[in-house]
Scaffold this motif. Structure first.
Motif, PDB file in Angstrom:
ATOM      1  N   SER A   7      -5.773 -28.793  -4.283  1.00  0.00           N
ATOM      2  CA  SER A   7      -5.780 -27.985  -3.059  1.00  0.00           C
ATOM      3  C   SER A   7      -6.078 -28.851  -1.839  1.00  0.00           C
ATOM      4  O   SER A   7      -5.542 -28.607  -0.757  1.00  0.00           O
TER       5      SER A   7
ATOM      6  N   SER B 274      -1.029 -24.720  -2.316  1.00  0.00           N
ATOM      7  CA  SER B 274      -1.609 -23.392  -2.066  1.00  0.00           C
ATOM      8  C   SER B 274      -2.295 -22.883  -3.335  1.00  0.00           C
ATOM      9  O   SER B 274      -2.088 -23.435  -4.428  1.00  0.00           O
ATOM     10  N   LEU B 275      -3.058 -21.807  -3.182  1.00  0.00           N
ATOM     11  CA  LEU B 275      -3.738 -21.214  -4.341  1.00  0.00           C
ATOM     12  C   LEU B 275      -2.707 -20.788  -5.395  1.00  0.00           C
ATOM     13  O   LEU B 275      -2.881 -21.005  -6.592  1.00  0.00           O
ATOM     14  N   LYS B 276      -1.610 -20.197  -4.898  1.00  0.00           N
ATOM     15  CA  LYS B 276      -0.560 -19.748  -5.821  1.00  0.00           C
ATOM     16  C   LYS B 276       0.016 -20.946  -6.598  1.00  0.00           C
ATOM     17  O   LYS B 276       0.241 -20.874  -7.810  1.00  0.00           O
ATOM     18  N   GLU B 277       0.217 -22.044  -5.871  1.00  0.00           N
ATOM     19  CA  GLU B 277       0.778 -23.233  -6.538  1.00  0.00           C
ATOM     20  C   GLU B 277      -0.206 -23.827  -7.559  1.00  0.00           C
ATOM     21  O   GLU B 277       0.198 -24.200  -8.669  1.00  0.00           O
ATOM     22  N   THR B 278      -1.481 -23.900  -7.193  1.00  0.00           N
ATOM     23  CA  THR B 278      -2.443 -24.475  -8.153  1.00  0.00           C
ATOM     24  C   THR B 278      -2.570 -23.586  -9.383  1.00  0.00           C
ATOM     25  O   THR B 278      -2.733 -24.078 -10.495  1.00  0.00           O
ATOM     26  N   GLU B 279      -2.429 -22.269  -9.177  1.00  0.00           N
ATOM     27  CA  GLU B 279      -2.470 -21.361 -10.338  1.00  0.00           C
ATOM     28  C   GLU B 279      -1.253 -21.573 -11.243  1.00  0.00           C
ATOM     29  O   GLU B 279      -1.367 -21.575 -12.471  1.00  0.00           O
ATOM     30  N   THR B 280      -0.100 -21.753 -10.598  1.00  0.00           N
ATOM     31  CA  THR B 280       1.126 -22.016 -11.362  1.00  0.00           C
ATOM     32  C   THR B 280       0.995 -23.312 -12.157  1.00  0.00           C
ATOM     33  O   THR B 280       1.370 -23.387 -13.331  1.00  0.00           O
TER      34      THR B 280
ATOM     35  N   LYS C 207      -1.477 -22.850 -15.108  1.00  0.00           N
ATOM     36  CA  LYS C 207      -0.892 -22.043 -16.183  1.00  0.00           C
ATOM     37  C   LYS C 207       0.146 -22.862 -16.959  1.00  0.00           C
ATOM     38  O   LYS C 207       0.202 -22.812 -18.196  1.00  0.00           O
TER      39      LYS C 207
END
Ligand code: ADP
Ligand code: NI
Length: 192
Positions: A81, A86-92, A95
């Protein structure tokens, strides 16, 4: 986001993490998986940046390399980060890293996850796969027969678990080579 700069930062980060590894999780593995990820992503019509990032980061927090998997993952996410993901990208990314693991047996749910899973698995088979299995076995002082058992347990299964067309194509020769090696090993073991 300057993608070349981000890649350079990630490479510097992982090179510190992998300095001491002798189990087949070295920087060369990350580079090969990154290259496979790029090739497979392009062949599947995906942008290759995220697959390459995931490939470079995928083994950093492997339980074989760190005693504190959770702490390592937190540190990785905070590093990513800071680089501007972005938060969405780090989550992707997180996962997809989970989905790569063979032992966790998770299903790859998206094209991105299929690409990175296939990329890591391609490096577990073929000539590199044989070398890595032997390297892993020697590093653990394992009996050779146990390392050869790993071919039946995992390596021979990989070809049929791949998702992408290109990975399946690349796996053909690799599989044939492993079978020849395995059969010759059995033959020479019986002769002596
Ligand atoms: P990867 O980095 O491909 O996810 P692993 O973390 O499971 O793979 O293991 C690293 C390498 O060591 C792989 O090439 C794998 O095939 C090999 N390996 C893992 N377990 C064994 C084992 N019990 N015997 C021999 N080789 C192994
Ligand atoms: Ni790996």
């Amino acid at each position: 986001m300057d993608q070349n700069l981000v890649m350079a930062e990630i490479k510097a980060y992982i090179s510190i993490k992998f300095q001491k590894d002798k189990s087949g999780h070295d920087l060369a593995h990350m580079d090969r998986v990154r290259n496979y990820a790029r090739m497979l992503a392009v062949s599947e019509g995906l942008d290759s940046f995220l697959p390459e990032v995931i490939a470079l980061c995928h083994d950093i927090c492997d339980h074989k390399l760190t005693e504190d998997e959770e702490g390592c993952q937190k540190e990785l996410l905070s590093f990513l980060s800071k680089l501007g993901f972005s938060l969405k990208e780090t989550e992707t990314i997180q996962k997809a890293i989970h989905a790569i693991s063979f032992s966790k047996g998770l299903k790859a749910e998206s094209k991105l996850e299929q690409v990175v899973q296939d990329a890591d698995r391609l490096d577990a088979i073929g000539a590199m796969g044989i070398i890595r299995a032997l390297q892993y076995g020697f590093s653990k002082n394992r009996d050779l027969s146990l390392t050869i058992q790993h071919f039946d347990d995992k390596l021979f299964k990989i070809k049929d678990l791949l998702h992408t067309r290109l990975a399946k194509e690349i796996a053909e020769d690799k599989h044939v080579l492993m079978l020849a090696f395995y059969n010759q090993y059995q033959k020479e073991s019986e002769q002596t």
